[in-house]
Design a protein around this motif. Structure first.
Motif, PDB file in Angstrom:
ATOM      1  N   PHE A   1       0.772  -1.190  -0.035  1.00 31.41           N
ATOM      2  CA  PHE A   1       0.267   0.032  -0.479  1.00 31.41           C
ATOM      3  C   PHE A   1       1.192   1.072   0.406  1.00 31.41           C
ATOM      4  CE2 PHE A   1      -2.938  -2.769   1.380  1.00 31.41           C
ATOM      5  CZ  PHE A   1      -4.399  -2.787   0.048  1.00 31.41           C
ATOM      6  N   GLN A   2       2.281   1.557   0.818  1.00 33.94           N
ATOM      7  CA  GLN A   2       2.767   2.069   1.042  1.00 33.94           C
ATOM      8  C   GLN A   2       3.195   2.432  -0.769  1.00 33.94           C
ATOM      9  OE1 GLN A   2       3.533   3.666   4.008  1.00 33.94           O
ATOM     10  NE2 GLN A   2       4.056   5.415   2.296  1.00 33.94           N
ATOM     11  N   GLN A   3       3.851   1.764  -1.365  1.00 35.60           N
ATOM     12  CA  GLN A   3       3.957   1.462  -2.956  1.00 35.60           C
ATOM     13  C   GLN A   3       3.298   1.899  -3.952  1.00 35.60           C
ATOM     14  OE1 GLN A   3       7.060   1.619  -4.101  1.00 35.60           O
ATOM     15  NE2 GLN A   3       7.899   0.664  -1.672  1.00 35.60           N
ATOM     16  N   LEU A   4       1.682   1.868  -2.997  1.00 39.20           N
ATOM     17  CA  LEU A   4       0.571   2.416  -4.371  1.00 39.20           C
ATOM     18  C   LEU A   4       0.799   3.640  -3.834  1.00 39.20           C
ATOM     19  CD1 LEU A   4      -1.460   0.540  -5.478  1.00 39.20           C
ATOM     20  CD2 LEU A   4      -2.869   1.374  -3.944  1.00 39.20           C
ATOM     21  N   LEU A   5       0.600   4.585  -2.670  1.00 34.11           N
ATOM     22  CA  LEU A   5       0.950   5.930  -2.603  1.00 34.11           C
ATOM     23  C   LEU A   5       1.697   6.872  -3.009  1.00 34.11           C
ATOM     24  CD1 LEU A   5      -1.550   7.488  -0.332  1.00 34.11           C
ATOM     25  CD2 LEU A   5       0.720   6.968   1.406  1.00 34.11           C
ATOM     26  N   ASN A   6       3.423   5.878  -2.966  1.00 40.44           N
ATOM     27  CA  ASN A   6       3.897   6.440  -4.381  1.00 40.44           C
ATOM     28  C   ASN A   6       3.768   6.884  -6.019  1.00 40.44           C
ATOM     29  OD1 ASN A   6       6.359   6.395  -1.995  1.00 40.44           O
ATOM     30  ND2 ASN A   6       6.555   4.735  -2.063  1.00 40.44           N
ATOM     31  N   GLY A   7       3.235   5.322  -6.071  1.00 38.99           N
ATOM     32  CA  GLY A   7       2.935   4.940  -6.994  1.00 38.99           C
ATOM     33  C   GLY A   7       2.428   6.666  -7.623  1.00 38.99           C
ATOM     34  N   PHE A   8       0.922   7.299  -6.684  1.00 36.21           N
ATOM     35  CA  PHE A   8      -0.137   7.675  -6.692  1.00 36.21           C
ATOM     36  C   PHE A   8       0.441   9.028  -6.732  1.00 36.21           C
ATOM     37  CE2 PHE A   8      -4.199   9.250  -6.037  1.00 36.21           C
ATOM     38  CZ  PHE A   8      -5.234   8.593  -6.782  1.00 36.21           C
ATOM     39  N   GLN A   9       1.943   9.006  -6.309  1.00 35.03           N
ATOM     40  CA  GLN A   9       2.633  10.668  -5.981  1.00 35.03           C
ATOM     41  C   GLN A   9       3.136  10.031  -7.372  1.00 35.03           C
ATOM     42  OE1 GLN A   9       5.578  10.552  -2.751  1.00 35.03           O
ATOM     43  NE2 GLN A   9       6.739  11.431  -4.416  1.00 35.03           N
TER      44      GLN A   9
ATOM     45  N   LEU B   1      -3.500   4.525   8.563  1.00 33.99           N
ATOM     46  CA  LEU B   1      -3.785   3.313   9.099  1.00 33.99           C
ATOM     47  C   LEU B   1      -2.592   2.740   9.151  1.00 33.99           C
ATOM     48  CD1 LEU B   1      -7.269   3.553   7.107  1.00 33.99           C
ATOM     49  CD2 LEU B   1      -6.531   2.921   8.863  1.00 33.99           C
ATOM     50  N   GLY B   2      -1.615   2.936   9.590  1.00 34.16           N
ATOM     51  CA  GLY B   2      -0.350   2.216   9.152  1.00 34.16           C
ATOM     52  C   GLY B   2       0.488   2.831   8.051  1.00 34.16           C
TER      53      GLY B   2
END
Lengths: 292, 296, 256
Positions: free
Chosen positions: B5-13, B137-138
């Protein structure tokens, strides 16, 4: 010292001309928009260098073999790539070939993971120096001759028909897809040939020598020379190499930076003042269109 | 799982930055069928303008973004008027327009590299606000990401409003659909084309500043790869389709971040392009583009 | 019987461009295909020549199923065509336009052309003679080295027809040859079509809008509307067919 440098530059210009002629066959004569031409040069260069480096004790024997093998391989690889990609048209074909070029570059960057001697992103060193001026000059003449004879034959006419109007070409009974494949593969094989010569000229290869900017350089050359003109491509290649590379030794460092600022301005100006390129589709001397 | 999920956030950025660049690509292609290779360099200029606005002129961060957007707009309109408009009027083959765009790109890169302009070196980008991280959420969400998402969202909403709700937007759509007819309808096609370049540049300029604060290092050739990637995104989404470019950008951003995280960062460009080629072969008009019929 | 079309169907999206189309062309006849705009005439040509693939149905040419062949294969079997909006190789000369049509008849290998063997030179010489013969036949030899785009309109048509004939077809499809022509040019065109029918002894299938042309030239006329055949017969029969009049002029006019 200067002489040696000029001979190197001249040989390099011959290599670039061979590759650019291949691109002119693909884009100038057939109208297939390709932005990944340098990748085929890279494939030819690395493949031949890998061979000569591994079997360097055989001298010119392995050099000749390596060149022939790179020409055949680039022909086959580009043919296989073209089978799906040539279903795309104009800009989309350009984008797909550009993508192919970038994929090849990434693979070359990581090549050391499979073949350590290819050096990956550190570059491939100590390639035997087999290519010399007579060899590149003869190669260039042979390529020009082959290309000229092809253009003024049944094959060349089919390509021109496709470039001018694909549907009319179909209506002339021309197997458009097959001719496109052949044109693309043959043009790419020229690039492979040029790459193999280049590898043994500078004895050092780096993936960035074959990235998409190099493909764009080749595209610039053929547009500057005139699409569908062999004379134009030959002269534009030499001009391009000598102006960009040759000036490096003449100009002082302070002006050198400006070289790359003035060059694109000239390019923009030329596109406006001579949209058809230096030669349009005209030819010089015995390269002139010969009617049967 | 958290890592995912952290990577998902980075991808979103990353995708947000790409979206801001690729919108310009897609609009300009839509309106004059030009793959504007110089667009990535406008993005580079945007990053530099933001850099000077913050470090030299001590502007507030948001003002710096606006400053960069305005300058990029002016420059891109000038480029359009000086380099492309005369070519369009001469009705030269499309390849000449493309080569000119490449020429403009080379010019901007090398001109920016001159010591008297920006210089050839890498510059560290300032972070004009405190970096605060939140645990959500972690997941770790930084203030940078929040600002990037927020600004991207605001700009996209403004663009959407402009294109769908205003006369200018209507005129833009008309010109991209059929230039001759638009001309007959009394639309000033030249102005609309300039406006498209301006809008694209404004977004790219903002993208440049956001890229600078996310990946804090800038140099004159920084525009090439993000520009290409944003272009891939535009094609992936269906070139000429605004929403397609945004979705395409997020897809490319995700692909890149996940390739780097789970395979190898050296392969991310190759995988992005491989996916593009596969999509083109199965759907030449892109994921969200409309199919064009063949004409005989 | 040279061409037989059975139950041909073709739709684009939701639009049925051709519906249950059946047709037989006899060897040596000059048959016209008429119908209002959008009736599906050009679609029929595109289906016969392989530019479109039919949804179903069969096309038989000289007892051979050509339904799923590619355009160039169909040309090689002996069907050639012209296009409604002339498709010449505009930036090439008149001679080259004809020359390209002879391409598929040339049999030397690529290697032979690189080496310029004696066979290559012989074949090229023969082709050149054939080209000039053709240009002379169509009275274009003086313009051999002019770019096709610089020809007057009527001669562009003539060149396109000559080019189609250079493919040595058994069946020639002409798609609105008189389109955009003046009255004078049209008369010349009609003479030309009569001439080529005699000279080359082929079957001609022609789409035409000008009634003068169609009524004068054709032995038989097929009328289409909304993708279907609505009438078929001799010119005189067609002229008085209420269905045809209705299709062309609207129902009101026909029954007034």
């Amino acid at each position: 010292m200067i002489n040696l440098y000029i001979i190197k530059i001249f040989s390099y210009a011959c290599c670039i001309t061979i590759s650019a002629l291949g691109l002119n066959l693909i884009y100038g004569y057939t109208g297939l928009f390709s932005l990944g031409h340098a990748a085929f040069m890279g494939i030819g260069a690395y493949l031949s260098a890998l061979l000569t480096k591994s079997f360097s004790s055989y001298g010119y024997l392995v050099y000749t073999g390596a060149i022939i093998l790179s020409v055949i391989s680039t022909f086959l690889i580009s043919y296989l790539i073209a089978i799906p990609i040539l279903k795309l048209k104009s800009d989309y074909l350009g984008i797909a070939t550009l993508g192919f070029g970038i994929i090849v570059k990434v693979l070359l960057d990581n090549s050391d993971k499979v073949f350590p001697q290819m050096g990956g992103s550190r570059g491939m060193l100590t390639i035997p120096n087999f290519t010399n001026l007579p060899i590149v000059l003869l190669s260039l003449i042979a390529v020009i001759l082959i290309m000229r004879n092809l253009i003024y034959s049944k094959f060349g006419r089919a390509l021109l028909a496709i470039r001018e109007d694909e549907n009319a070409a179909y209506a002339m009974g021309i197997d458009v897809y097959k001719q496109k494949l052949l044109s693309f593969a043959l043009g790419s094989a020229f690039a492979g040939f040029s790459g193999a010569l280049y590898a043994h000229l500078y004895c050092f290869l780096h993936p960035s020598n074959f990235d998409f900017l190099r493909s764009i350089d080749l595209m610039l050359i053929i547009v500057l020379g005139g699409l569908g003109s062999m004379s134009g491509t030959i002269i534009a290649s030499f001009l391009w190499v000598f102006i960009l590379e040759g000036l490096r030794i003449i100009l002082p460092q302070a002006i050198l930076d400006w070289r790359l600022v003035i060059y694109p301005l000239l390019l923009i100006l030329l596109m406006l003042l001579r949209p058809q390129g230096l030669f349009g589709n005209k030819e010089l001397l015995w390269l002139k269109r010969e009617y049967p | 799982m958290n890592y995912f999920f952290q990577q998902l956030l980075n991808g979103f950025q990353l995708g947000s930055v790409y979206a801001l660049i690729s919108l310009g690509y897609t609009m300009i292609y839509g309106i004059i069928r030009l793959i504007n290779f110089a667009h990535g360099d406008i993005f580079m200029l945007g990053a530099y303008f933001g850099f000077y606005a913050i470090t030299r002129f001590k502007f507030n961060f948001f003002i710096a973004i606006l400053f960069s957007m305005v300058l990029c707009m002016i420059i891109n309109v000038l480029i359009e008027k000086i380099a492309y408009a005369p070519l369009r009027k001469k009705n030269v083959p499309r390849i000449n327009l493309l080569i000119t765009a490449i020429g403009v790109s080379f010019f901007l890169e090398n001109f920016a590299s001159l010591k008297i302009i920006f210089g050839p070196d890498y510059l560290p980008y300032p972070r004009p606000f405190k970096i605060i991280t939140f645990d959500f959420l972690g997941l770790t969400l930084s203030s940078i990401q929040i600002i990037v998402f927020f600004i991207t969202l605001v700009l996209l909403l403004i663009l959407d409003y402009l294109i769908k709700r205003t006369k200018i937007g209507l005129a833009m759509r008309a010109v991209s659909y059929d230039k001759e007819t638009a001309l007959l309808m009394g639309i000033n096609v030249d102005n609309i084309i300039s406006l498209t370049f301006a809008l694209g540049a404004a977004l790219a300029g903002a993208g440049g500043v956001l890229y600078g604060i996310c990946y804090p290092q800038i140099h004159p050739f920084m525009g090439i790869m993000p520009g290409l990637k944003a272009f891939v995104a535009a094609v992936l989404g269906g070139i000429g389709v605004i929403s397609g470019a945004v979705l395409g950008s997020y897809i490319i951003g995700m692909i890149e971040v996940f390739t780097a995280a789970f395979i190898s960062s050296t392969f991310r460009d190759a995988i992005a392009f491989a996916i593009l080629i596969i999509v083109l072969l199965t759907r030449p008009q892109g994921l969200f583009g409309k199919e064009e019929g063949i004409k005989l | 019987m040279i061409l037989k079309i059975e139950n041909l169907n073709k739709s684009f999206g939701g639009l049925k461009a051709v519906k249950n189309f059946n047709l037989i062309l006899n060897e040596g006849e000059l048959c016209g295909l008429i119908g209002p705009n959008g009736a599906g005439k050009t679609t029929i040509f595109n289906l016969i020549t392989g530019f479109y693939k039919p949804d179903n149905g069969k096309i038989i040419f000289k007892n051979q199923d050509i339904t799923n062949l590619l355009p160039h294969q169909i040309v090689n079997l002996g069907i050639s065509r012209t296009f409604q909006n002339i498709r010449l190789f505009n930036n090439l000369t008149v001679l080259e336009n004809i020359l390209f049509a002879f391409n598929y008849q040339i049999n030397y290998s690529t290697v032979e052309s690189i080496l310029r063997t004696s066979n290559f030179r012989k074949v090229e010489k023969e082709i050149k003679e054939k080209c000039y013969h053709f240009l002379k036949l169509f009275d274009l030899e003086k313009k051999a080295n002019i770019l096709a785009k610089n020809l007057p309109y009527g001669e562009m048509r003539k060149l396109e027809i000559a080019r189609a004939l250079a493919l040595n077809p058994k069946l020639l499809l002409l798609d609105e040859p008189s389109c955009g022509m003046t009255i004078n040019e049209t008369s010349l065109l009609m003479d030309l079509i009569r001439f080529i029918k005699e000279e080359f002894r082929l079957t001609i299938f022609i789409i035409e809008h000008q009634m003068r042309v169609i009524m004068n030239l054709c032995e038989r006329i097929v009328v289409m509307d909304f993708g279907e055949i609505i009438a078929e017969g001799k010119p005189a029969e067609i002229q008085n067919n209420p269905k045809v009049i209705a299709a062309y002029l609207g129902r009101e006019y026909a029954y007034r």
